[in-house]
Design a protein around this motif. Sequence first.
Motif, PDB file in Angstrom:
ATOM      1  N   ARG A 195       0.837  -1.212   0.000  1.00 38.64           N
ATOM      2  CA  ARG A 195       0.000   0.000   0.000  1.00 38.64           C
ATOM      3  C   ARG A 195       0.871   1.262   0.000  1.00 38.64           C
ATOM      4  O   ARG A 195       0.587   2.216  -0.723  1.00 38.64           O
ATOM      5  CB  ARG A 195      -0.925  -0.021   1.210  1.00 38.64           C
ATOM      6  N   ASP A 196       1.932   1.259   0.806  1.00 42.79           N
ATOM      7  CA  ASP A 196       2.861   2.394   0.818  1.00 42.79           C
ATOM      8  C   ASP A 196       3.462   2.612  -0.570  1.00 42.79           C
ATOM      9  O   ASP A 196       3.514   3.742  -1.063  1.00 42.79           O
ATOM     10  CB  ASP A 196       4.023   2.157   1.790  1.00 42.79           C
ATOM     11  N   LEU A 197       3.905   1.518  -1.177  1.00 45.93           N
ATOM     12  CA  LEU A 197       4.550   1.608  -2.488  1.00 45.93           C
ATOM     13  C   LEU A 197       3.580   2.113  -3.550  1.00 45.93           C
ATOM     14  O   LEU A 197       3.942   2.936  -4.390  1.00 45.93           O
ATOM     15  CB  LEU A 197       5.134   0.251  -2.880  1.00 45.93           C
ATOM     16  N   ALA A 198       2.349   1.612  -3.502  1.00 47.97           N
ATOM     17  CA  ALA A 198       1.340   2.057  -4.476  1.00 47.97           C
ATOM     18  C   ALA A 198       1.069   3.548  -4.311  1.00 47.97           C
ATOM     19  O   ALA A 198       1.000   4.294  -5.300  1.00 47.97           O
ATOM     20  CB  ALA A 198       0.056   1.252  -4.306  1.00 47.97           C
ATOM     21  N   GLN A 199       0.935   3.990  -3.069  1.00 46.25           N
ATOM     22  CA  GLN A 199       0.656   5.406  -2.819  1.00 46.25           C
ATOM     23  C   GLN A 199       1.834   6.284  -3.228  1.00 46.25           C
ATOM     24  O   GLN A 199       1.656   7.316  -3.870  1.00 46.25           O
ATOM     25  CB  GLN A 199       0.327   5.622  -1.345  1.00 46.25           C
ATOM     26  N   MET A 200       3.044   5.849  -2.901  1.00 45.50           N
ATOM     27  CA  MET A 200       4.222   6.666  -3.187  1.00 45.50           C
ATOM     28  C   MET A 200       4.517   6.765  -4.685  1.00 45.50           C
ATOM     29  O   MET A 200       5.124   7.732  -5.126  1.00 45.50           O
ATOM     30  CB  MET A 200       5.428   6.117  -2.432  1.00 45.50           C
ATOM     31  N   THR A 201       4.088   5.775  -5.439  1.00 44.66           N
ATOM     32  CA  THR A 201       4.338   5.773  -6.883  1.00 44.66           C
ATOM     33  C   THR A 201       3.107   6.174  -7.689  1.00 44.66           C
ATOM     34  O   THR A 201       3.162   6.185  -8.913  1.00 44.66           O
ATOM     35  CB  THR A 201       4.823   4.386  -7.353  1.00 44.66           C
ATOM     36  N   ASN A 202       2.013   6.455  -7.009  1.00 45.20           N
ATOM     37  CA  ASN A 202       0.754   6.833  -7.655  1.00 45.20           C
ATOM     38  C   ASN A 202       0.277   5.734  -8.604  1.00 45.20           C
ATOM     39  O   ASN A 202      -0.155   5.992  -9.717  1.00 45.20           O
ATOM     40  CB  ASN A 202       0.882   8.171  -8.397  1.00 45.20           C
ATOM     41  N   ARG A 203       0.370   4.501  -8.141  1.00 49.61           N
ATOM     42  CA  ARG A 203      -0.032   3.355  -8.958  1.00 49.61           C
ATOM     43  C   ARG A 203      -1.183   2.634  -8.278  1.00 49.61           C
ATOM     44  O   ARG A 203      -1.301   2.640  -7.058  1.00 49.61           O
ATOM     45  CB  ARG A 203       1.136   2.374  -9.132  1.00 49.61           C
ATOM     46  N   ASP A 204      -2.021   1.992  -9.091  1.00 45.57           N
ATOM     47  CA  ASP A 204      -3.102   1.180  -8.535  1.00 45.57           C
ATOM     48  C   ASP A 204      -3.084  -0.231  -9.123  1.00 45.57           C
ATOM     49  O   ASP A 204      -4.002  -1.001  -8.908  1.00 45.57           O
ATOM     50  CB  ASP A 204      -4.461   1.843  -8.729  1.00 45.57           C
ATOM     51  N   ASP A 205      -2.030  -0.570  -9.836  1.00 40.93           N
ATOM     52  CA  ASP A 205      -1.902  -1.888 -10.462  1.00 40.93           C
ATOM     53  C   ASP A 205      -1.174  -2.847  -9.507  1.00 40.93           C
ATOM     54  O   ASP A 205      -0.047  -3.269  -9.757  1.00 40.93           O
ATOM     55  CB  ASP A 205      -1.186  -1.777 -11.802  1.00 40.93           C
ATOM     56  N   ILE A 206      -1.839  -3.187  -8.415  1.00 39.66           N
ATOM     57  CA  ILE A 206      -1.248  -4.000  -7.347  1.00 39.66           C
ATOM     58  C   ILE A 206      -0.658  -5.313  -7.870  1.00 39.66           C
ATOM     59  O   ILE A 206       0.453  -5.682  -7.464  1.00 39.66           O
ATOM     60  CB  ILE A 206      -2.276  -4.255  -6.210  1.00 39.66           C
ATOM     61  N   PRO A 207      -1.342  -6.063  -8.757  1.00 36.19           N
ATOM     62  CA  PRO A 207      -0.726  -7.304  -9.254  1.00 36.19           C
ATOM     63  C   PRO A 207       0.632  -7.067  -9.934  1.00 36.19           C
ATOM     64  O   PRO A 207       1.554  -7.870  -9.771  1.00 36.19           O
ATOM     65  CB  PRO A 207      -1.752  -7.850 -10.246  1.00 36.19           C
ATOM     66  N   ASN A 208       0.769  -5.960 -10.651  1.00 38.19           N
ATOM     67  CA  ASN A 208       2.059  -5.653 -11.280  1.00 38.19           C
ATOM     68  C   ASN A 208       3.112  -5.280 -10.246  1.00 38.19           C
ATOM     69  O   ASN A 208       4.284  -5.635 -10.386  1.00 38.19           O
ATOM     70  CB  ASN A 208       1.908  -4.539 -12.315  1.00 38.19           C
ATOM     71  N   ILE A 209       2.705  -4.556  -9.222  1.00 44.29           N
ATOM     72  CA  ILE A 209       3.634  -4.228  -8.135  1.00 44.29           C
ATOM     73  C   ILE A 209       4.083  -5.522  -7.457  1.00 44.29           C
ATOM     74  O   ILE A 209       5.279  -5.703  -7.183  1.00 44.29           O
ATOM     75  CB  ILE A 209       2.991  -3.254  -7.123  1.00 44.29           C
ATOM     76  N   GLN A 210       3.149  -6.424  -7.194  1.00 45.75           N
ATOM     77  CA  GLN A 210       3.501  -7.707  -6.568  1.00 45.75           C
ATOM     78  C   GLN A 210       4.468  -8.503  -7.442  1.00 45.75           C
ATOM     79  O   GLN A 210       5.416  -9.098  -6.927  1.00 45.75           O
ATOM     80  CB  GLN A 210       2.233  -8.518  -6.287  1.00 45.75           C
ATOM     81  N   ALA A 237      -2.084  -7.107   5.789  1.00 43.25           N
ATOM     82  CA  ALA A 237      -1.696  -5.839   6.423  1.00 43.25           C
ATOM     83  C   ALA A 237      -0.303  -5.877   7.014  1.00 43.25           C
ATOM     84  O   ALA A 237       0.326  -4.843   7.180  1.00 43.25           O
ATOM     85  CB  ALA A 237      -2.705  -5.462   7.496  1.00 43.25           C
ATOM     86  N   GLY A 238       0.194  -7.072   7.318  1.00 43.30           N
ATOM     87  CA  GLY A 238       1.462  -7.161   8.030  1.00 43.30           C
ATOM     88  C   GLY A 238       2.690  -7.364   7.176  1.00 43.30           C
ATOM     89  O   GLY A 238       3.784  -7.461   7.695  1.00 43.30           O
ATOM     90  N   VAL A 239       2.562  -7.435   5.849  1.00 41.61           N
ATOM     91  CA  VAL A 239       3.712  -7.691   4.986  1.00 41.61           C
ATOM     92  C   VAL A 239       4.383  -6.378   4.606  1.00 41.61           C
ATOM     93  O   VAL A 239       3.731  -5.432   4.162  1.00 41.61           O
ATOM     94  CB  VAL A 239       3.293  -8.454   3.707  1.00 41.61           C
ATOM     95  N   THR A 240       5.697  -6.336   4.800  1.00 40.51           N
ATOM     96  CA  THR A 240       6.487  -5.184   4.379  1.00 40.51           C
ATOM     97  C   THR A 240       7.708  -5.680   3.615  1.00 40.51           C
ATOM     98  O   THR A 240       8.056  -6.852   3.673  1.00 40.51           O
ATOM     99  CB  THR A 240       6.955  -4.328   5.577  1.00 40.51           C
ATOM    100  N   TYR A 241       8.326  -4.756   2.933  1.00 40.45           N
ATOM    101  CA  TYR A 241       9.507  -5.059   2.127  1.00 40.45           C
ATOM    102  C   TYR A 241      10.615  -4.091   2.512  1.00 40.45           C
ATOM    103  O   TYR A 241      10.367  -2.919   2.760  1.00 40.45           O
ATOM    104  CB  TYR A 241       9.187  -4.924   0.636  1.00 40.45           C
ATOM    105  N   GLU A 242      11.836  -4.612   2.554  1.00 44.99           N
ATOM    106  CA  GLU A 242      12.992  -3.767   2.783  1.00 44.99           C
ATOM    107  C   GLU A 242      14.170  -4.306   1.993  1.00 44.99           C
ATOM    108  O   GLU A 242      14.166  -5.470   1.584  1.00 44.99           O
ATOM    109  CB  GLU A 242      13.331  -3.638   4.263  1.00 44.99           C
TER     110      GLU A 242
END
Length: 194
Positions: free
Chosen positions: A80-95, A115-120
């Motif tokens: 969700r953070d990544l989608a918001q920061m990149t102004n994207r809504d194509d979650i499957p492509n982000i995944q 809700a609990g998954v993050t990436y670093e």
Amino acid sequence: MKAKKTSNQQRDLLDRGWHLARTPLEIDVAEIEYALMRSYEAFGRWQAECLATVIEFSASGPENALLHIIRMNDRPKSIRDLAQMTNRDDIPNIQYSLRKLVKADLVKRQGSGRAGVTYEVTPLGHRVTERYADIRSALLIDAVTRVPDLADRLEDAARTLELMTGIYEQSARAAATHRRRHPQPEVIGVREEG
């Protein structure tokens, strides 16, 4: 002022009108859109080539951007953070991009559940992004400093692009709100009036 006058004279000599550019304002908006398209493609090539100097990993521009955004401020990010920061809504492509970055050991996934998954970034991801920043500084930032007054204009350009992003978002919402159901398309061709 002289440069502006010369630019206006050159514009008067060129045919800048087309179906999206019928008025002077439409011409200016169409030209910035066309410049954005070309800039986006050039930016993607730059990102790919810069990353290729650091690591043998084929990444698209958006994948490269995700890597650096995940590294931003050295804190984990959710999808969700990544989608918001990149102004994207194509979650499957982000995944998909995240899976690719994880497989390359540039990013690690932590937590479980939606809700609990993050990436670093991993230690390799950290080294790669540091080296990328060094090459970016040596090539891109150096080139920017060599263009007179460009560094001073970048802040205004960024503000203009952010403003246009908001205008595009609002216009997209309005277009979606007012979308009509279209009848079955007719055979494409010229109809004769008769």
